[in-house]
Design a protein around this motif. Structure first.
Motif, mmCIF file in Angstrom:
data_model
loop_
_atom_site.group_PDB
_atom_site.id
_atom_site.type_symbol
_atom_site.label_atom_id
_atom_site.label_comp_id
_atom_site.label_asym_id
_atom_site.label_seq_id
_atom_site.Cartn_x
_atom_site.Cartn_y
_atom_site.Cartn_z
ATOM 1 N N ILE A 81 0.855 -1.182 0.000
ATOM 2 C CA ILE A 81 0.000 0.000 0.000
ATOM 3 C C ILE A 81 0.888 1.227 0.000
ATOM 4 O O ILE A 81 1.722 1.404 0.902
ATOM 5 N N LEU A 82 0.746 2.071 -0.998
ATOM 6 C CA LEU A 82 1.506 3.318 -1.060
ATOM 7 C C LEU A 82 0.713 4.397 -0.332
ATOM 8 O O LEU A 82 -0.460 4.653 -0.650
ATOM 9 N N ASN A 83 1.346 5.038 0.630
ATOM 10 C CA ASN A 83 0.664 5.988 1.502
ATOM 11 C C ASN A 83 1.273 7.383 1.383
ATOM 12 O O ASN A 83 2.487 7.551 1.287
ATOM 13 N N TRP A 84 0.394 8.363 1.370
ATOM 14 C CA TRP A 84 0.834 9.761 1.475
ATOM 15 C C TRP A 84 -0.204 10.516 2.310
ATOM 16 O O TRP A 84 -1.310 10.769 1.862
ATOM 17 N N ASN A 85 0.165 10.788 3.557
ATOM 18 C CA ASN A 85 -0.723 11.498 4.486
ATOM 19 C C ASN A 85 -2.092 10.818 4.569
ATOM 20 O O ASN A 85 -3.125 11.473 4.580
ATOM 21 N N GLY A 86 -2.078 9.497 4.657
ATOM 22 C CA GLY A 86 -3.324 8.742 4.561
ATOM 23 C C GLY A 86 -3.749 8.056 5.844
ATOM 24 O O GLY A 86 -4.326 6.964 5.802
ATOM 25 N N ARG A 87 -3.506 8.678 6.985
ATOM 26 C CA ARG A 87 -3.870 8.057 8.277
ATOM 27 C C ARG A 87 -5.339 7.623 8.294
ATOM 28 O O ARG A 87 -5.672 6.529 8.754
ATOM 29 N N PHE A 88 -6.239 8.468 7.804
ATOM 30 C CA PHE A 88 -7.668 8.165 7.856
ATOM 31 C C PHE A 88 -7.978 6.855 7.136
ATOM 32 O O PHE A 88 -8.675 5.984 7.668
ATOM 33 N N PHE A 89 -7.451 6.700 5.914
ATOM 34 C CA PHE A 89 -7.743 5.497 5.143
ATOM 35 C C PHE A 89 -7.051 4.270 5.719
ATOM 36 O O PHE A 89 -7.621 3.170 5.723
ATOM 37 N N LEU A 90 -5.833 4.422 6.213
ATOM 38 C CA LEU A 90 -5.138 3.286 6.812
ATOM 39 C C LEU A 90 -5.888 2.787 8.041
ATOM 40 O O LEU A 90 -6.049 1.574 8.238
ATOM 41 N N GLU A 91 -6.345 3.698 8.858
ATOM 42 C CA GLU A 91 -7.079 3.309 10.058
ATOM 43 C C GLU A 91 -8.386 2.605 9.692
ATOM 44 O O GLU A 91 -8.802 1.653 10.365
ATOM 45 N N LYS A 92 -9.013 3.049 8.615
ATOM 46 C CA LYS A 92 -10.310 2.509 8.226
ATOM 47 C C LYS A 92 -10.205 1.166 7.503
ATOM 48 O O LYS A 92 -11.022 0.262 7.724
ATOM 49 N N PHE A 93 -9.195 1.016 6.630
ATOM 50 C CA PHE A 93 -9.182 -0.135 5.731
ATOM 51 C C PHE A 93 -8.088 -1.159 6.003
ATOM 52 O O PHE A 93 -8.170 -2.287 5.498
ATOM 53 N N LEU A 94 -7.068 -0.830 6.780
ATOM 54 C CA LEU A 94 -6.031 -1.825 7.073
ATOM 55 C C LEU A 94 -6.575 -3.068 7.773
ATOM 56 O O LEU A 94 -6.075 -4.178 7.513
ATOM 57 N N PRO A 95 -7.570 -2.962 8.671
ATOM 58 C CA PRO A 95 -8.066 -4.192 9.304
ATOM 59 C C PRO A 95 -8.518 -5.252 8.312
ATOM 60 O O PRO A 95 -8.204 -6.442 8.483
ATOM 61 N N SER A 96 -9.250 -4.862 7.261
ATOM 62 C CA SER A 96 -9.713 -5.861 6.297
ATOM 63 C C SER A 96 -8.537 -6.458 5.527
ATOM 64 O O SER A 96 -8.510 -7.665 5.264
ATOM 65 N N VAL A 97 -7.575 -5.622 5.174
ATOM 66 C CA VAL A 97 -6.406 -6.119 4.440
ATOM 67 C C VAL A 97 -5.594 -7.064 5.323
ATOM 68 O O VAL A 97 -5.165 -8.147 4.887
ATOM 69 N N TYR A 98 -5.388 -6.673 6.557
ATOM 70 C CA TYR A 98 -4.571 -7.448 7.487
ATOM 71 C C TYR A 98 -5.196 -8.812 7.786
ATOM 72 O O TYR A 98 -4.496 -9.755 8.130
ATOM 73 N N GLU A 111 2.965 -11.082 2.757
ATOM 74 C CA GLU A 111 3.615 -10.029 3.536
ATOM 75 C C GLU A 111 2.902 -8.722 3.256
ATOM 76 O O GLU A 111 2.553 -8.427 2.110
ATOM 77 N N PHE A 112 2.687 -7.942 4.310
ATOM 78 C CA PHE A 112 2.034 -6.645 4.157
ATOM 79 C C PHE A 112 3.072 -5.544 4.332
ATOM 80 O O PHE A 112 3.860 -5.560 5.284
ATOM 81 N N ILE A 113 3.039 -4.604 3.389
ATOM 82 C CA ILE A 113 4.026 -3.522 3.385
ATOM 83 C C ILE A 113 3.304 -2.207 3.136
ATOM 84 O O ILE A 113 2.426 -2.122 2.269
ATOM 85 N N ASN A 165 7.768 2.435 -7.773
ATOM 86 C CA ASN A 165 9.046 1.984 -8.331
ATOM 87 C C ASN A 165 10.118 1.902 -7.251
ATOM 88 O O ASN A 165 10.887 0.937 -7.182
ATOM 89 N N ALA A 166 10.159 2.926 -6.399
ATOM 90 C CA ALA A 166 11.178 2.967 -5.346
ATOM 91 C C ALA A 166 10.911 1.925 -4.271
ATOM 92 O O ALA A 166 11.824 1.212 -3.832
ATOM 93 N N VAL A 167 9.666 1.815 -3.827
ATOM 94 C CA VAL A 167 9.325 0.901 -2.737
ATOM 95 C C VAL A 167 9.548 -0.552 -3.136
ATOM 96 O O VAL A 167 10.108 -1.354 -2.370
ATOM 97 N N VAL A 207 1.132 -7.076 -5.133
ATOM 98 C CA VAL A 207 -0.228 -6.557 -5.205
ATOM 99 C C VAL A 207 -0.175 -5.094 -4.799
ATOM 100 O O VAL A 207 0.104 -4.763 -3.645
ATOM 101 N N LEU A 208 -0.392 -4.227 -5.768
ATOM 102 C CA LEU A 208 -0.392 -2.794 -5.509
ATOM 103 C C LEU A 208 -1.823 -2.407 -5.152
ATOM 104 O O LEU A 208 -2.721 -2.466 -5.989
ATOM 105 N N LEU A 209 -2.017 -2.036 -3.897
ATOM 106 C CA LEU A 209 -3.364 -1.807 -3.373
ATOM 107 C C LEU A 209 -3.498 -0.381 -2.869
ATOM 108 O O LEU A 209 -2.697 0.071 -2.037
#
Length: 343
Positions: free
Chosen positions: A11-28, A36-38, A75-77, A87-89
């Motif tokens: 998951i590529l993140n940029w200032n995305g605390r709101f979405f990570l908090e909301k959607f990481l549980p389902s992904v995890y 592996e989750f990155i 590309n960098a990550v 899986v680019l999510l």
């Protein structure tokens, strides 16, 4: 499957605390046994990285020093990721527990299929397809992408009409599965795109190299969309119009590219006038700036053509104009398009 290749969900993140908090549980809670989750961070200035390290210590963080965009950021990550499948999510995607296995099975049983996507529904209108991918991506002859289930701004209700696996022109970057070997073979995304249409360009290049792109309806995810840039943002307008021209110049046969880009610029002029009539002057200026940048980068983009092999006709290109079919002929649903005009 008897064998479960390693999958890295990135998951590529940029200032995305709101979405990570909301959607990481389902992904995890994905039930794939070898995953592996990155979280790749694009120089965030909020507390999103601290949130992940605190509440999901098993998730690996890969940091970029600055915002490299969707294309450059991934590309960098991915240079720091070891797996059989990437899986680019997007961070604004909700998944079910069994969303990974069906897509990996599809790719494992099709050695010449390099990338694929699941069915993508709207998070807020859950029985409808979502704009960024829907039931698989296609493209018209002038560089306008569209999907089964999404024609321009019109979204279809999912009635099971696209429940058969098929080949695509492009798979959505919202939930993009790709074999690592093909990611490396292709060189990944074109970082000059920054964001928007980089996955279309990548899939086109993969097809030109002799590989196929697939759709797996047995896997369903739900996408919010517009999490980084809303659909009516002039920056998004600029990137979409500019990147379309980049893509056409890079991937079409030379003589065809000349006249298609010429025709596309006249179509873009109509879009510019339409924005002016609507009072969207910043969007009109964005279209103009996209053309300016295309010409300024013309020779830089032209050099990229030499890196590709012999030109072949990719699957899933509509030999006509989506704009004409939609606005003039009234074909607002994918199923109304003339199937004989698809390559």
């Amino acid at each position: 499957m008897n064998h479960y290749p390693k999958v890295a969900v990135v998951i590529l993140n940029w200032n995305g605390r709101f979405f990570l908090e909301k959607f990481l549980p389902s992904v995890y809670n994905s039930d794939y046994p070898n995953v592996e989750f990155i979280v790749g961070d694009n120089g965030s200035m909020d507390d999103s990285v601290e949130f992940v390290t605190t509440f999901y210590p098993a998730i690996r963080i890969v940091k970029n020093d600055s915002n490299l965009g969707f294309a450059g950021g991934y590309n960098a990550v991915l240079k720091a990721v070891e797996a059989d499948y990437y899986v680019l999510l997007n961070s604004d995607v909700e998944v079910s527990a069994n969303w990974i296995t069906p897509v990996v099975e599809l790719l494992e049983t099709n050695p010449d299929m390099a990338a694929a996507q699941p069915k993508i529904r709207s998070y807020y209108l859950r029985d409808h397809f979502e704009h960024a991918g829907a039931a698989g991506g296609f493209m018209d002859h002038y560089g306008f992408p569209f999907c089964r289930g999404r024609m321009l701004h019109v979204l279809e209700k999912d009635l099971g009409q696209y429940d058969t696996p098929c080949e695509l022109f492009w798979a959505s970057g919202a939930a993009f599965f790709i074999k690592r070997q093909h990611w490396e073979l292709s060189g990944g995304f074109d970082a000059d795109f920054f964001a928007h249409m980089e996955e279309v360009d990548l899939c086109w290049r993969l097809q030109l190299a002799g590989y196929r792109i697939g759709y797996c309806p047995q896997s369903v995810v739900y996408h919010v969309g517009g999490g980084t840039l809303p659909s009516s943002n002039p920056r998004k307008t600029y990137l979409n119009f500019r990147n379309s021209l980049f893509m056409l110049q890079k991937n079409l046969p030379l003589l065809e590219a000349v006249w298609v880009v010429f025709a596309r610029m006249w179509i873009d002029l109509l879009a510019l006038i339409h924005f002016i009539v609507q009072g969207k002057f910043q969007d009109a200026w964005a279209v103009s700036r996209s053309h300016q940048r295309f010409f300024l980068d013309f020779f830089k983009t032209a050099k990229k053509r030499k890196r590709h092999g012999p030109k072949v006709r990719p699957m899933g290109m509509y030999r006509g104009s989506l704009v004409w079919a939609f606005y003039i002929q009234g074909k607002t649903l994918f199923g109304k398009l003339d199937r004989r005009r698809f390559l």
